[in-house]
Enzyme design. Structure first.
Site, PDB file in Angstrom:
ATOM      1  N   ASP A  42      10.488 111.650  26.889  1.00 16.86           N
ATOM      2  CA  ASP A  42      10.969 112.572  25.809  1.00 16.86           C
ATOM      3  C   ASP A  42      10.922 114.039  26.267  1.00 16.86           C
ATOM      4  O   ASP A  42      11.295 115.030  25.538  1.00 16.86           O
ATOM      5  CB  ASP A  42      10.003 112.266  24.656  1.00 16.86           C
ATOM      6  CG  ASP A  42       8.604 112.594  24.786  1.00 16.86           C
ATOM      7  OD1 ASP A  42       8.198 112.937  25.938  1.00 16.86           O
ATOM      8  OD2 ASP A  42       7.887 112.588  23.885  1.00 16.86           O
ATOM      9  N   SER A  43      10.666 114.080  27.762  1.00 16.46           N
ATOM     10  CA  SER A  43      10.484 115.384  28.125  1.00 16.46           C
ATOM     11  C   SER A  43      12.048 115.809  28.473  1.00 16.46           C
ATOM     12  O   SER A  43      12.292 117.296  28.677  1.00 16.46           O
ATOM     13  CB  SER A  43      10.122 115.173  29.719  1.00 16.46           C
ATOM     14  OG  SER A  43      10.372 114.170  30.358  1.00 16.46           O
ATOM     15  N   ASP A  81      10.896 106.177  26.516  1.00 16.81           N
ATOM     16  CA  ASP A  81       9.628 107.076  26.221  1.00 16.81           C
ATOM     17  C   ASP A  81       9.857 107.064  24.648  1.00 16.81           C
ATOM     18  O   ASP A  81      10.769 107.831  24.184  1.00 16.81           O
ATOM     19  CB  ASP A  81       9.358 108.467  26.894  1.00 16.81           C
ATOM     20  CG  ASP A  81       8.150 109.033  26.587  1.00 16.81           C
ATOM     21  OD1 ASP A  81       7.224 108.501  25.987  1.00 16.81           O
ATOM     22  OD2 ASP A  81       8.026 110.054  27.084  1.00 16.81           O
ATOM     23  N   LYS A 111       7.133 103.361  26.398  1.00 20.86           N
ATOM     24  CA  LYS A 111       5.926 104.135  26.552  1.00 20.86           C
ATOM     25  C   LYS A 111       5.681 104.606  25.363  1.00 20.86           C
ATOM     26  O   LYS A 111       6.560 105.368  24.749  1.00 20.86           O
ATOM     27  CB  LYS A 111       5.906 105.016  27.821  1.00 20.86           C
ATOM     28  CG  LYS A 111       4.767 105.984  27.926  1.00 20.86           C
ATOM     29  CD  LYS A 111       4.934 107.043  28.854  1.00 20.86           C
ATOM     30  CE  LYS A 111       5.364 108.327  28.532  1.00 20.86           C
ATOM     31  NZ  LYS A 111       4.726 108.813  27.579  1.00 20.86           N
ATOM     32  N   GLU A 113       2.831 107.436  23.357  1.00 18.93           N
ATOM     33  CA  GLU A 113       1.578 108.369  23.456  1.00 18.93           C
ATOM     34  C   GLU A 113       0.508 107.735  22.719  1.00 18.93           C
ATOM     35  O   GLU A 113       0.581 107.728  21.332  1.00 18.93           O
ATOM     36  CB  GLU A 113       2.054 109.780  22.888  1.00 18.93           C
ATOM     37  CG  GLU A 113       3.036 110.584  23.952  1.00 18.93           C
ATOM     38  CD  GLU A 113       3.155 111.963  23.714  1.00 18.93           C
ATOM     39  OE1 GLU A 113       2.439 112.477  22.850  1.00 18.93           O
ATOM     40  OE2 GLU A 113       3.853 112.575  24.559  1.00 18.93           O
ATOM     41  N   GLU A 180      -2.524 112.050  31.723  1.00 18.02           N
ATOM     42  CA  GLU A 180      -1.728 112.928  32.044  1.00 18.02           C
ATOM     43  C   GLU A 180      -2.968 114.453  31.637  1.00 18.02           C
ATOM     44  O   GLU A 180      -3.517 114.450  30.809  1.00 18.02           O
ATOM     45  CB  GLU A 180      -0.491 113.435  30.925  1.00 18.02           C
ATOM     46  CG  GLU A 180       0.176 114.799  31.141  1.00 18.02           C
ATOM     47  CD  GLU A 180       1.288 114.958  30.504  1.00 18.02           C
ATOM     48  OE1 GLU A 180       1.880 115.893  30.336  1.00 18.02           O
ATOM     49  OE2 GLU A 180       1.893 114.076  29.689  1.00 18.02           O
TER      50      GLU A 180
END
Length: 270
Positions: A42-43, A81, A111, A113, A180
């Site tokens: 999502d970056s 993500d 993925k 969070e 992270e």
């Protein structure tokens, strides 16, 4: 292609390489270099779409980018993500969004969070055959709650929470864990505590693997986080090529005869 099982078995045995990619061309380059895992992060919101954070990125945008990356990849494991609010609000909706990445776009895993609220979801997803990569430490989707992109796990209490959540997500079935922006000695403790591999970003050298944003690695960004490194200078190369193109067009040197085609039958068109 390394399978989810093979990535899991690399813990403590072999360093795992992971990079982001958001399109088929970049994915093909990352894949051909022998990278183990490609993350459709999502970056993309910060790196490619002009947003100031990852929060505006939608499920449809990640789905579209995931499909493109899958089409450009032959060997690497592709992980989608999951973006902000695509999971955790309603379990059935979360499962549908995650399943879409595998069923419709061809991803190998998702993925998420992670927090205490994603333990049950991780267990349910893995039961349904949707492999989950967990993510602890700095979780950018919580930037408003955290008050910025600050290092996490810096106190004994916070560190213990991360270790506890790492264990709980492993027990729930996660096949790997991204750590992270946490202290390197905390990352080492988490890595030692788990049987699944840890993949660090700003977490020191003690993890089982590393991940970075592709723009930072190739030198496309005009800024990079302190825990990253530029291994190339693509930004300067692109700028130079564009300047040469503009000069060639303005001077009339491009297109030249070798770039042009003429049809004899059209000479007497008028």
């Amino acid at each position: 292609m390394p399978s989810v099982t093979e990535i899991r078995e690399m813990a403590g045995e072999q360093s795992i390489t992971m990079l982001t990619a958001y399109d088929a061309v970049t994915a093909s380059i990352v894949d051909a270099a022998g990278t183990d895992v490609i993350l459709v992060g999502d970056s993309v919101g910060n790196a490619d779409m002009g947003y100031e954070s990852t929060l505006p990125v939608t499920v449809d945008e990640i789905a579209s980018r995931t499909g493109a990356v899958v089409r450009g990849t032959e060997d690497a494991l592709v992980v989608a993500d999951m973006p902000f609010l695509s999971f955790g609000v309603d379990q059935s909706e979360s499962i549908e969004h995650c399943g879409r990445m595998l069923k419709e776009e061809g991803a190998d895993a998702v993925k998420i969070e992670s927090s205490k609220r994603t333990v049950e979801l991780t267990e349910r997803l893995t039961e349904l055959g949707i492999p989950v990569m967990a993510h602890l430490g700095l979780t950018p989707q919580k930037v408003n709650e955290l008050g910025g992109y600050t290092r996490q796990g810096t106190t004994p209490e916070a560190a213990r929470r991360i270790i506890d959540l790492a264990n709980r997500h492993e027990e729930a079935g996660a096949f790997s864990l991204v750590l992270e922006h946490v202290p390197a000695n905390l990352a080492e403790k988490v890595t030692d505590a788990l049987d699944i591999p840890t993949i660090g970003i700003g977490a020191g050298p003690g993890c089982d693997g590393q991940v970075l944003v592709i723009n930072d690695v190739v030198g496309l960004s005009d800024w990079e986080p302190p825990f990253s490194e530029q291994f190339g200078d693509v930004r300067s190369e692109m700028a130079g090529a564009v300047e040469k193109y503009n000069d060639a067009v303005e001077s009339g040197d491009f297109p030249a005869e070798e770039h042009s085609h003429y049809e004899d039958d059209l000479d007497e068109l008028y």
